[in-house]
Design a protein around this motif. Sequence first.
Motif, PDB file in Angstrom:
ATOM      1  N   ALA A 167      38.581 -37.965 -18.115  1.00  0.00           N
ATOM      2  CA  ALA A 167      39.692 -37.575 -17.236  1.00  0.00           C
ATOM      3  C   ALA A 167      39.201 -37.145 -15.864  1.00  0.00           C
ATOM      4  O   ALA A 167      39.982 -36.652 -15.054  1.00  0.00           O
ATOM      5  N   THR A 206      43.886 -30.882 -23.022  1.00  0.00           N
ATOM      6  CA  THR A 206      44.471 -31.181 -21.712  1.00  0.00           C
ATOM      7  C   THR A 206      45.667 -32.119 -21.823  1.00  0.00           C
ATOM      8  O   THR A 206      46.313 -32.412 -20.820  1.00  0.00           O
ATOM      9  N   CYS A 207      45.931 -32.616 -23.020  1.00  0.00           N
ATOM     10  CA  CYS A 207      47.115 -33.440 -23.283  1.00  0.00           C
ATOM     11  C   CYS A 207      47.719 -33.017 -24.618  1.00  0.00           C
ATOM     12  O   CYS A 207      47.007 -32.518 -25.503  1.00  0.00           O
ATOM     13  N   CYS A 236      50.234 -39.101 -22.945  1.00  0.00           N
ATOM     14  CA  CYS A 236      49.494 -38.377 -21.905  1.00  0.00           C
ATOM     15  C   CYS A 236      48.022 -38.773 -21.911  1.00  0.00           C
ATOM     16  O   CYS A 236      47.429 -39.011 -20.853  1.00  0.00           O
ATOM     17  N   THR A 243      46.154 -40.625 -18.800  1.00  0.00           N
ATOM     18  CA  THR A 243      45.046 -39.953 -18.134  1.00  0.00           C
ATOM     19  C   THR A 243      43.815 -40.833 -18.102  1.00  0.00           C
ATOM     20  O   THR A 243      43.111 -40.920 -17.089  1.00  0.00           O
TER      21      THR A 243
END
Length: 793
Positions: free
Chosen positions: A300, A335-336, A341, A345
């Motif tokens: 990411a 983070t997702c 997502c 990303t």
Amino acid sequence: MLKSTIVSILAASAFTIGIYASDTGVVTSRSVPANAIYKNPKAAIEDRVNDLLPRMTIQEKVAQIIQGDMNGWMDFSNPLDDTLTYNASGLANMMATRSGSIWGGYLVPWQKFVYGVTIGQKYLMENTTLGIPAIIQSEGLHGFTNNGTTWPSPIGLSASFNAPLLQSAAKTMADEAEGLGVSQMFAPVLDLSRELRWGRVEENYGEDPFLTSQMGLAYVTGLQNGSRRNTSSTATARMAATCKHFAAFGSPQGGLNIAQVSGGERELQTYYLRPFNKACVQALSIMTAYSSYDGIPAIANTHLLTDILRNEWGYKYWATTDAGSVDLLISLHGTCDTRECAAKTSIQNIQGEMGGGSYTYETLADQVAAGTVNETFIDETVKTMLRTKFTLGLFENPYPYSDYLSTLRTPATRTLLHQMEQEAVVLLQNRNNVLPLSSKSVKSIAVLGPQANRVTFGDYVFFNASNNGITPLNGFKQLLSGTKVKINFAEGCKLWSNDQSEIAAAVQAAKSSDVAIVMVGTWSLDQTLLWTPGTNATTGEHVDLSDLKLVGAQLDLVQAVQAVGKPTIVVFVSGKPVAEPWIAEHADAVIQQFYPGELGGLAIAEVIFGVANPSGRLPVSFPRSVGTTPVFYNYLKGSRPLDPGSITDNGTLMFGHQYVLDSPVPLWSFGEGLSYTTFKYTNLKLSKTTIGTGDSFSVSVTVQNTGKLDGKEVVQVYLTDIISSAVTPNQHLAGFQKVLIKAGASTSVTIPIDNSDLGLWTTGNTWAVEPGQFNVAVGTSATVYLNTTLTVH
């Protein structure tokens, strides 16, 4: 016979040509004109890419960037089964959904593998509208894993300090894989061995960015150079090397696999990125890392993958995540919270998705339709895949070769392997010149220890690979056959046990012999056993250590044998440094053999008896204990104050401060290694003593073999930026060359130093060469033989 079998199977399978489901679910038929630019092998690659991409549906694009698997149409569950059958519905489904790259890293009979590849590629080429071939992938860490030749683990290859030899070795690895239809190999690993607790140290080329870059470049060049048969002049590579893990993966917190890596931009630029920049800009593939760096997951990290890799370096080929890596944005990094997502990303950083997870990229078509993902990111990613395929010439010839047996396990490859095995052995200590032994004067030897009658390969080898290897015990038997030297063998202990009941037999064998050779170390397992619950190992992927000492009763064995009073030679067979200062202080000789290849057992015998003069050098420093790590040589100035303490053999405490009862100085440092001959350095010269900030220069030195044996010396050049705007390493390797020098002879060695190796990451966050003075030293990281000053203005 195989060809006719495949033809008959294809004829009977009644594949439907050119029928696909459109975005709306309505079945449509498409055709492509015969004169389409992408079909023209003489057209420029970019023209072919730009012609093909608009012809692809969104489903076809997504299928190009998700990794498929040959087990979708082949049964590879039994590595010994050679049945030539396939699953037609599985094949059709696989090629409709995951057909850009196909994992083929299995151990199966060669005929069966060739059959499966041919079935898959014929389906794609002759039974789909666009006829886009697949990349077939396998491992290549230390050789082609489907019963190809097994070479030493990368850390052993690097110990040779012989980049041209590694380039030749990599060529043979490509030779073995190419004939079977493989077009991508997952190597080299360019992580730095700066965190020794990490289980995958054996997969690296060591702790130094320059050595890693040179060995990595040699591997990439050897693997890729040339072209597949019956391809056009625009096909400029025959195999895609895969540089990994981009980036900074090998220094996880606590040494724990996939844990966070802490650091800033200067550390990233100074150490971790340099091997990739030097070795991999022309590599046809890059694999990203599982871990996060400075809090940003690698897959990411737009700064890393887009700003640097794509925009600054201009990298234009295929990048892929590691297996299951995209799902870690949800399950590990946090983070997702959805597959959508995670897919978005990752794709926004122009990389494909490897298998092993939930295939988050399956959500991309719907996300494009919903307007949540810009199709441009998918297009740019597909372009990198197509560019790699055209460069490989796969559109002209993606098939295995009918004479594939002619390049597998050849005598020429074995000869090259034998040289590498010998050159990878590192002699660390040789008190009173106890080595080499002579079969004329030594009447008996004790071959002892749990590594003596065992073939120990590193990780990423497959089932039964060790059957191709020779144990050290058998190596001694083979070498000494026809002599009067008696071999007394005793295992002494197991690698994985504290049981000392067998030590007495080893002691008795030592008493009955003129010399004792004790072989101890670490161990890894093949890719099946390494991940099987209930098995044990001390190195390998997901096998991390809290201690770098010998496991179990191994040190007790060494101490008991040494107490006999016979000359004692200790051989570490390991995938990483072993921290045993007692052995360094008491053994008569110490040899390091990082996990060898198939001829490692013979090579260690040849080195001990002087048939081969050792010329390996350490690619990684050896700490005194895990508590004295990190111990890499190229630390920043001022980072290793020295006021050591110690504990004597009788238990007396000698107090210091750095450390109170130990020392931060390695037992043996990067670049060190002994020979059975001696070398003298004179006449150090620079091509220019003053250069501009944009100039390169060269270092010349005369090296004389002052001993009685021919030997290979590794000439090493280290630089120190004396005054700089930011803190720079106390020294760093900037050039090396291995040379053979006959006994009594001299040779002049000239080593070019590239301007980039004078640079630093400045306080203004740019890479630059600053005016000032540099110390130029020739020697090892621990010992300066000669030095001079370079002025940059």
